[in-house]
Scaffold this motif. Structure first.
Motif, PDB file in Angstrom:
ATOM      1  N   ASP A 118      71.229  84.123  42.298  1.00  0.00           N
ATOM      2  CA  ASP A 118      70.673  83.294  43.358  1.00  0.00           C
ATOM      3  C   ASP A 118      71.485  83.485  44.641  1.00  0.00           C
ATOM      4  N   GLU A 119      70.821  83.555  45.766  1.00  0.00           N
ATOM      5  CA  GLU A 119      71.509  83.745  47.055  1.00  0.00           C
ATOM      6  C   GLU A 119      72.445  82.592  47.400  1.00  0.00           C
ATOM      7  N   ASN A 120      72.259  81.420  46.786  1.00  0.00           N
ATOM      8  CA  ASN A 120      73.102  80.253  47.061  1.00  0.00           C
ATOM      9  C   ASN A 120      74.267  80.101  46.080  1.00  0.00           C
ATOM     10  N   SER A 148      77.874  80.250  47.914  1.00  0.00           N
ATOM     11  CA  SER A 148      78.079  79.138  48.843  1.00  0.00           C
ATOM     12  C   SER A 148      78.126  77.795  48.102  1.00  0.00           C
ATOM     13  N   PHE A 149      77.283  77.644  47.072  1.00  0.00           N
ATOM     14  CA  PHE A 149      77.302  76.406  46.294  1.00  0.00           C
ATOM     15  C   PHE A 149      78.652  76.216  45.624  1.00  0.00           C
TER      16      PHE A 149
END
Length: 131
Positions: A8-10, A13-14
């Protein structure tokens, strides 16, 4: 908390935000699927004071790819079962088939006769090892 999947692209950052907000000092994963990605981004966690317990990227790449791992073992003098090339002429049956990438015994099987080896063609990449 639900963490995004590794692809997942997040994901990055998550995890960074979560570790920063919760003042987490040590992060490790029990999922093999996370290790390669975490090894690429562990320096970002160092910047927020969180240590990521993961091997170097190159080490994980070798361990994740059975062909690279075989090569490593041979280069360092470890005894391993014979690995046959995809030129099936030299295979002595039975052999053990396994995908190049995978974990546990998922999609592995014993092949007793030549015809069965074509089952391995279902995988993008595989190894045939002496049984």
């Amino acid at each position: 908390h639900i963490i995004p999947r590794t692809k997942d692209e997040n994901y990055c950052s998550f995890l960074l935000e979560f570790c920063k907000n919760k003042d987490i000092k040590l992060l490790f994963s029990c999922r093999d699927e996370d290790l390669l990605e975490l090894s690429k981004i562990k320096h970002l966690f160092d910047a927020i004071g969180c240590k990521v317990m993961v091997a170097d990227h190159s080490t994980i790449e070798v361990c994740d790819d059975k062909s690279l791992f075989n090569k490593f073992c041979l280069e360092h003098g470890f005894g391993i079962p014979k690995t046959y090339s995809k030129n099936f002429c030299d295979i002595e049956f039975p052999v053990f088939i396994k995908p190049t990438h995978g974990k546990g015994s998922l999609n592995t099987f014993k092949v007793k006769i030549c015809f069965q080896i074509f089952l391995a063609m279902l995988f993008p990449s595989f190894l045939a090892k002496e049984f």
